[in-house]
Motif scaffolding. Structure first.
Motif, PDB file in Angstrom:
ATOM      1  N   THR A  95       0.854  -1.195   0.000  1.00 58.07           N
ATOM      2  CA  THR A  95       0.000   0.000   0.000  1.00 58.07           C
ATOM      3  C   THR A  95       0.883   1.235   0.000  1.00 58.07           C
ATOM      4  OG1 THR A  95      -1.721  -1.169   1.255  1.00 58.07           O
ATOM      5  CG2 THR A  95      -1.821   1.239   1.213  1.00 58.07           C
ATOM      6  N   LEU A 104      -0.925  10.247   0.442  1.00 57.15           N
ATOM      7  CA  LEU A 104      -2.221   9.700   0.025  1.00 57.15           C
ATOM      8  C   LEU A 104      -3.015   9.325   1.280  1.00 57.15           C
ATOM      9  CD1 LEU A 104      -0.941   7.352  -2.839  1.00 57.15           C
ATOM     10  CD2 LEU A 104      -1.735   9.723  -3.029  1.00 57.15           C
ATOM     11  N   PRO A 105      -3.794  10.280   1.820  1.00 57.05           N
ATOM     12  CA  PRO A 105      -4.520  10.030   3.081  1.00 57.05           C
ATOM     13  C   PRO A 105      -5.483   8.850   3.001  1.00 57.05           C
ATOM     14  CG  PRO A 105      -4.530  12.370   2.526  1.00 57.05           C
ATOM     15  CD  PRO A 105      -4.019  11.645   1.326  1.00 57.05           C
ATOM     16  N   GLU A 106      -6.088   8.635   1.814  1.00 60.62           N
ATOM     17  CA  GLU A 106      -7.043   7.540   1.689  1.00 60.62           C
ATOM     18  C   GLU A 106      -6.385   6.181   1.915  1.00 60.62           C
ATOM     19  OE1 GLU A 106      -5.592   8.597  -2.495  1.00 60.62           O
ATOM     20  OE2 GLU A 106      -6.154   9.635  -0.631  1.00 60.62           O
ATOM     21  N   ASN A 107      -5.128   6.041   1.479  1.00 61.15           N
ATOM     22  CA  ASN A 107      -4.411   4.779   1.695  1.00 61.15           C
ATOM     23  C   ASN A 107      -3.979   4.633   3.151  1.00 61.15           C
ATOM     24  OD1 ASN A 107      -4.758   4.242  -0.983  1.00 61.15           O
ATOM     25  ND2 ASN A 107      -2.616   4.514  -1.562  1.00 61.15           N
ATOM     26  N   GLN A 109      -5.767   5.650   5.619  1.00 57.31           N
ATOM     27  CA  GLN A 109      -6.984   5.205   6.292  1.00 57.31           C
ATOM     28  C   GLN A 109      -7.246   3.724   6.051  1.00 57.31           C
ATOM     29  OE1 GLN A 109     -10.091   7.809   4.929  1.00 57.31           O
ATOM     30  NE2 GLN A 109      -9.266   9.607   5.994  1.00 57.31           N
ATOM     31  N   LYS A 110      -6.918   3.247   4.839  1.00 57.38           N
ATOM     32  CA  LYS A 110      -7.101   1.823   4.549  1.00 57.38           C
ATOM     33  C   LYS A 110      -6.267   0.953   5.479  1.00 57.38           C
ATOM     34  CE  LYS A 110      -8.108   2.283  -0.399  1.00 57.38           C
ATOM     35  NZ  LYS A 110      -7.596   2.008  -1.781  1.00 57.38           N
ATOM     36  N   ASN A 112      -5.690   1.701   8.514  1.00 61.76           N
ATOM     37  CA  ASN A 112      -6.114   2.018   9.887  1.00 61.76           C
ATOM     38  C   ASN A 112      -4.995   2.693  10.676  1.00 61.76           C
ATOM     39  OD1 ASN A 112      -8.775   0.930   9.715  1.00 61.76           O
ATOM     40  ND2 ASN A 112      -7.933  -1.135   9.940  1.00 61.76           N
TER      41      ASN A 112
END
Length: 209
Positions: A95, A104-107, A109-110, A112
């Motif tokens: 990731t 990449l903030p969305e990654n 969050q993935k 956790n």
């Protein structure tokens, strides 16, 4: 409690576990184990423990259960080894958290994770500022890999075991047509290639023997 029976079963269990690890091809250390490795070993431990302490379970039933386990485990390992989608489902993929210096903030969050967790991981790599990072990714085993600004990028695996990594092609801005053209120059087609990687604007190819 029939100690002789338990001793015999214990011996049979040790023999089967030894055979399993010799023929499974899994030589990874604990730190390199994937989620599937851990789950698989947990299931095997449950089967072996049940056989040791359940006097009602015959050795024939036990052999049958272990055989089914080996078949399922072998099939899943085959898919993980020989197909890209199988590898993604069973083992997972790295990731990317920072790409070309962009977070990449969305990654994040993935995974956790929050920024404090991520910065703590960066400090273990002796990185003190996000500005120094060109690329950072969480590997399948959970470790952080970092490329600093000014350093060379990782190589990109484009073909593995005759299968094309489409996502990696996109990352380097190429497509299937380009890849096939590159192989054509070497008088090769996809099915001839065991491994191919793109590094420093050059394609390195290993053919099937």
């Amino acid at each position: 409690m029939d100690y002789v029976l338990i001793s015999f079963r214990m011996l049979l269990v040790f023999i089967l576990v030894l055979i399993f690890f010799q023929f499974s091809g899994n030589k990874r250390q604990f730190t390199q184990m994937t989620s599937f490795d851990l789950i698989s070993n947990f299931v095997l431990s449950s089967i072996l423990g049940g056989y040791l302490f359940n006097a009602n379970l015959s050795w024939i039933d036990f052999i049958y259960i272990v055989t089914i386990y080996f078949v399922i485990s072998g099939l899943i390992n085959y898919l993980a080894k020989n197909t890209i989608w199988g590898r993604g489902m069973v083992i997972g993929t790295p990731t990317v958290i920072i790409n070309n210096g962009r977070l990449l903030p969305e990654n994040l969050q993935k995974m956790n994770m929050n920024m404090l967790d991520f910065m703590s991981l960066l400090r273990t790599k002796k990185v003190h500022s996000l500005e120094d990072v060109k690329l950072a990714q969480i590997e399948v085993g959970g470790e952080l890999t970092v490329v600093l600004q000014g350093e060379k990028d990782f190589s990109s695996v484009l073909i593995e075991n005759g299968n094309i990594h489409k996502e990696n092609l996109k990352k380097i801005g190429k497509d299937n047509g380009w890849l096939q053209q590159q192989l054509k120059k070497r008088k090769l087609v996809i099915k001839d290639v065991f491994f191919a990687e793109w590094f420093e604007d050059d394609l390195y190819v290993i053919k099937f023997k």
